[in-house]
Design a protein around this motif. Structure first.
Motif, PDB file in Angstrom:
ATOM      1  N   ARG A  37       8.421   1.957 -48.504  1.00  0.00           N
ATOM      2  CA  ARG A  37       7.826   1.771 -47.170  1.00  0.00           C
ATOM      3  C   ARG A  37       8.708   2.401 -46.095  1.00  0.00           C
ATOM      4  O   ARG A  37       8.212   3.043 -45.168  1.00  0.00           O
ATOM      5  N   MET A  38      10.007   2.218 -46.239  1.00  0.00           N
ATOM      6  CA  MET A  38      10.909   2.807 -45.256  1.00  0.00           C
ATOM      7  C   MET A  38      10.893   4.332 -45.338  1.00  0.00           C
ATOM      8  O   MET A  38      10.973   5.026 -44.318  1.00  0.00           O
ATOM      9  N   LEU A  39      10.764   4.864 -46.538  1.00  0.00           N
ATOM     10  CA  LEU A  39      10.684   6.312 -46.694  1.00  0.00           C
ATOM     11  C   LEU A  39       9.408   6.850 -46.054  1.00  0.00           C
ATOM     12  O   LEU A  39       9.428   7.900 -45.391  1.00  0.00           O
ATOM     13  N   ALA A  40       8.304   6.132 -46.229  1.00  0.00           N
ATOM     14  CA  ALA A  40       7.048   6.557 -45.608  1.00  0.00           C
ATOM     15  C   ALA A  40       7.158   6.522 -44.083  1.00  0.00           C
ATOM     16  O   ALA A  40       6.665   7.419 -43.389  1.00  0.00           O
ATOM     17  N   LEU A  41       7.824   5.506 -43.578  1.00  0.00           N
ATOM     18  CA  LEU A  41       8.021   5.404 -42.138  1.00  0.00           C
ATOM     19  C   LEU A  41       8.891   6.558 -41.639  1.00  0.00           C
ATOM     20  O   LEU A  41       8.597   7.180 -40.613  1.00  0.00           O
ATOM     21  N   LEU A  42       9.971   6.833 -42.366  1.00  0.00           N
ATOM     22  CA  LEU A  42      10.850   7.935 -41.986  1.00  0.00           C
ATOM     23  C   LEU A  42      10.079   9.255 -41.950  1.00  0.00           C
ATOM     24  O   LEU A  42      10.222  10.050 -41.006  1.00  0.00           O
ATOM     25  N   ALA A  79      23.778  -5.445 -49.865  1.00  0.00           N
ATOM     26  CA  ALA A  79      23.608  -5.374 -51.325  1.00  0.00           C
ATOM     27  C   ALA A  79      24.654  -4.461 -51.960  1.00  0.00           C
ATOM     28  O   ALA A  79      25.111  -4.716 -53.083  1.00  0.00           O
ATOM     29  N   ASP A  80      25.033  -3.394 -51.248  1.00  0.00           N
ATOM     30  CA  ASP A  80      26.080  -2.479 -51.709  1.00  0.00           C
ATOM     31  C   ASP A  80      25.822  -1.966 -53.120  1.00  0.00           C
ATOM     32  O   ASP A  80      26.734  -1.857 -53.942  1.00  0.00           O
ATOM     33  N   ALA A  81      24.553  -1.629 -53.391  1.00  0.00           N
ATOM     34  CA  ALA A  81      24.167  -1.264 -54.752  1.00  0.00           C
ATOM     35  C   ALA A  81      24.206   0.231 -55.024  1.00  0.00           C
ATOM     36  O   ALA A  81      24.214   0.649 -56.182  1.00  0.00           O
ATOM     37  N   GLY A  82      24.232   1.053 -53.988  1.00  0.00           N
ATOM     38  CA  GLY A  82      24.236   2.495 -54.192  1.00  0.00           C
ATOM     39  C   GLY A  82      22.863   3.007 -54.595  1.00  0.00           C
ATOM     40  O   GLY A  82      21.843   2.328 -54.440  1.00  0.00           O
ATOM     41  N   GLY A  83      22.831   4.201 -55.132  1.00  0.00           N
ATOM     42  CA  GLY A  83      21.566   4.831 -55.505  1.00  0.00           C
ATOM     43  C   GLY A  83      21.075   5.758 -54.408  1.00  0.00           C
ATOM     44  O   GLY A  83      21.288   5.504 -53.222  1.00  0.00           O
ATOM     45  N   ASP A  84      20.427   6.848 -54.793  1.00  0.00           N
ATOM     46  CA  ASP A  84      19.925   7.815 -53.823  1.00  0.00           C
ATOM     47  C   ASP A  84      19.066   7.129 -52.778  1.00  0.00           C
ATOM     48  O   ASP A  84      18.224   6.273 -53.103  1.00  0.00           O
ATOM     49  N   ASP A  85      19.269   7.498 -51.533  1.00  0.00           N
ATOM     50  CA  ASP A  85      18.518   6.860 -50.450  1.00  0.00           C
ATOM     51  C   ASP A  85      18.451   7.817 -49.263  1.00  0.00           C
ATOM     52  O   ASP A  85      19.357   7.871 -48.434  1.00  0.00           O
ATOM     53  N   LEU A  86      17.359   8.581 -49.203  1.00  0.00           N
ATOM     54  CA  LEU A  86      17.173   9.545 -48.118  1.00  0.00           C
ATOM     55  C   LEU A  86      17.112   8.852 -46.770  1.00  0.00           C
ATOM     56  O   LEU A  86      17.597   9.390 -45.764  1.00  0.00           O
ATOM     57  N   VAL A  87      16.550   7.656 -46.744  1.00  0.00           N
ATOM     58  CA  VAL A  87      16.434   6.932 -45.477  1.00  0.00           C
ATOM     59  C   VAL A  87      17.816   6.653 -44.900  1.00  0.00           C
ATOM     60  O   VAL A  87      18.083   6.920 -43.729  1.00  0.00           O
ATOM     61  N   MET A  88      18.716   6.131 -45.713  1.00  0.00           N
ATOM     62  CA  MET A  88      20.040   5.762 -45.210  1.00  0.00           C
ATOM     63  C   MET A  88      20.812   6.979 -44.715  1.00  0.00           C
ATOM     64  O   MET A  88      21.442   6.933 -43.653  1.00  0.00           O
ATOM     65  N   VAL A  89      20.777   8.080 -45.455  1.00  0.00           N
ATOM     66  CA  VAL A  89      21.575   9.230 -45.021  1.00  0.00           C
ATOM     67  C   VAL A  89      21.001   9.856 -43.749  1.00  0.00           C
ATOM     68  O   VAL A  89      21.747  10.312 -42.877  1.00  0.00           O
ATOM     69  N   MET A  90      19.679   9.849 -43.607  1.00  0.00           N
ATOM     70  CA  MET A  90      19.097  10.378 -42.379  1.00  0.00           C
ATOM     71  C   MET A  90      19.385   9.447 -41.203  1.00  0.00           C
ATOM     72  O   MET A  90      19.622   9.910 -40.076  1.00  0.00           O
ATOM     73  N   LEU A  91      19.401   8.149 -41.448  1.00  0.00           N
ATOM     74  CA  LEU A  91      19.719   7.207 -40.370  1.00  0.00           C
ATOM     75  C   LEU A  91      21.164   7.360 -39.924  1.00  0.00           C
ATOM     76  O   LEU A  91      21.481   7.167 -38.748  1.00  0.00           O
ATOM     77  N   MET A  92      22.059   7.715 -40.839  1.00  0.00           N
ATOM     78  CA  MET A  92      23.435   7.997 -40.442  1.00  0.00           C
ATOM     79  C   MET A  92      23.456   9.100 -39.384  1.00  0.00           C
ATOM     80  O   MET A  92      24.114   8.977 -38.343  1.00  0.00           O
ATOM     81  N   LEU A 118      22.987  14.386 -48.574  1.00  0.00           N
ATOM     82  CA  LEU A 118      22.004  14.779 -47.579  1.00  0.00           C
ATOM     83  C   LEU A 118      21.020  15.761 -48.214  1.00  0.00           C
ATOM     84  O   LEU A 118      21.355  16.437 -49.201  1.00  0.00           O
ATOM     85  N   PRO A 119      19.819  15.866 -47.655  1.00  0.00           N
ATOM     86  CA  PRO A 119      18.881  16.870 -48.185  1.00  0.00           C
ATOM     87  C   PRO A 119      19.424  18.285 -47.993  1.00  0.00           C
ATOM     88  O   PRO A 119      20.295  18.530 -47.145  1.00  0.00           O
ATOM     89  N   GLY A 120      18.901  19.224 -48.765  1.00  0.00           N
ATOM     90  CA  GLY A 120      19.397  20.594 -48.752  1.00  0.00           C
ATOM     91  C   GLY A 120      19.171  21.339 -47.459  1.00  0.00           C
ATOM     92  O   GLY A 120      19.708  22.444 -47.278  1.00  0.00           O
ATOM     93  N   THR A 121      18.405  20.761 -46.548  1.00  0.00           N
ATOM     94  CA  THR A 121      18.187  21.415 -45.257  1.00  0.00           C
ATOM     95  C   THR A 121      19.430  21.383 -44.372  1.00  0.00           C
ATOM     96  O   THR A 121      19.503  22.115 -43.384  1.00  0.00           O
ATOM     97  N   PHE A 122      20.413  20.558 -44.727  1.00  0.00           N
ATOM     98  CA  PHE A 122      21.651  20.476 -43.950  1.00  0.00           C
ATOM     99  C   PHE A 122      22.637  21.548 -44.417  1.00  0.00           C
ATOM    100  O   PHE A 122      22.763  21.816 -45.616  1.00  0.00           O
ATOM    101  N   LYS A 123      23.351  22.122 -43.454  1.00  0.00           N
ATOM    102  CA  LYS A 123      24.328  23.170 -43.764  1.00  0.00           C
ATOM    103  C   LYS A 123      25.540  22.605 -44.482  1.00  0.00           C
ATOM    104  O   LYS A 123      26.117  23.265 -45.349  1.00  0.00           O
TER     105      LYS A 123
END
Length: 235
Positions: A37-42, A79-92, A118-123
């Motif tokens: 849901r958060m990814l869809a919102l992002l 939770a400190d669980a890790g795992g890929d999370d595009l939402v968190m890195v973009m929010l950073m 970060l996604p590959g669009t970042f330098k």
């Protein structure tokens, strides 16, 4: 209607349109995992931001969007669980953009710890981006004669600490130490010189030599003369 009023209405309309369009995903579809849901919102927010040409308006719009993610960020960090999370890195990155370095560093420390990308669009990679984006924001406001965000120096120190040992371009670390040196010119000239000299070691062309010379002259003039200097022994 004044330009300021039209500007405000444009931001508000964009925010409300995205919230209305994503209501079914973020609220009504409780069976969908929160992360999805958060990814869809992002993604919906990113579509809205892509349509905005003004950098200033983009930042103001991000500032209005960010509260929608606050509970998610707190939950992921707890939770400190890790795992890929595009939402968190973009929010950073978004939190850096709006000048909220405290939250950006909370997310950044988590992202570095769990090796998020970060996604590959970042330098740059995530570590370099965390340092460079804060440093660049500081340098830009200083160049414009604007007071930097509160705690900017502490934020840069923390960003360098969090990414200590990371392999990143020397120019990025130079930019961070240059920003630190310029921030500390008034409060601690000696510390400022140390940071500016560090910047010079990472990038000889980073443009700090003139400021180093000025600060060193200032420090020399501020040092009281030694009353015993130049006098011989007395009987």
């Amino acid at each position: 209607m004044t330009p300021a009023r039209r500007h405000f209405q444009a931001v508000t309309a964009g925010v409300e349109a995205v919230r209305a369009a994503t209501a079914a995903v973020t609220g009504a579809t409780a069976s969908v995992p929160l992360k999805d849901r958060m990814l869809a919102l992002l993604q919906a927010h990113q579509v809205n931001l892509k349509a905005i040409k003004s950098r200033k308006l983009k930042i103001e719009t991000k500032r209005k969007f960010l509260p929608d993610y606050a509970a998610y960020v707190d939950g992921v960090l707890a939770a400190d669980a890790g795992g890929d999370d595009l939402v968190m890195v973009m929010l950073m990155v978004w939190h850096i953009d709006v000048g909220d370095y405290t939250t950006a560093l909370r997310i950044g420390a988590y992202a570095v710890k769990h090796r998020l990308e970060l996604p590959g669009t970042f330098k740059r990679d995530l570590q370099a981006t965390l340092v460079e984006e804060i440093a660049q924001a500081v340098l830009e406001v200083l160049a414009a004669g604007i007071a930097p965000a509160a705690g900017a120096a502490d934020a840069l120190d923390q960003a360098l600490d969090v990414t200590e040992g990371a392999d990143m371009p020397d120019e990025v670390r130079a930019k961070a130490h240059k920003a630190l040196g310029l921030l500390r010119r008034e409060s601690s000239p000696a510390a400022a010189v140390t940071d500016l000299r560090l910047a010079l070691t990472f990038d000889p062309g980073c443009g700090v030599k003139t400021e180093i010379g000025r600060l060193e002259r200032q420090l020399a003039n501020a040092t009281p003369p030694d009353p015993d200097a130049g006098t011989g022994p007395t009987e």
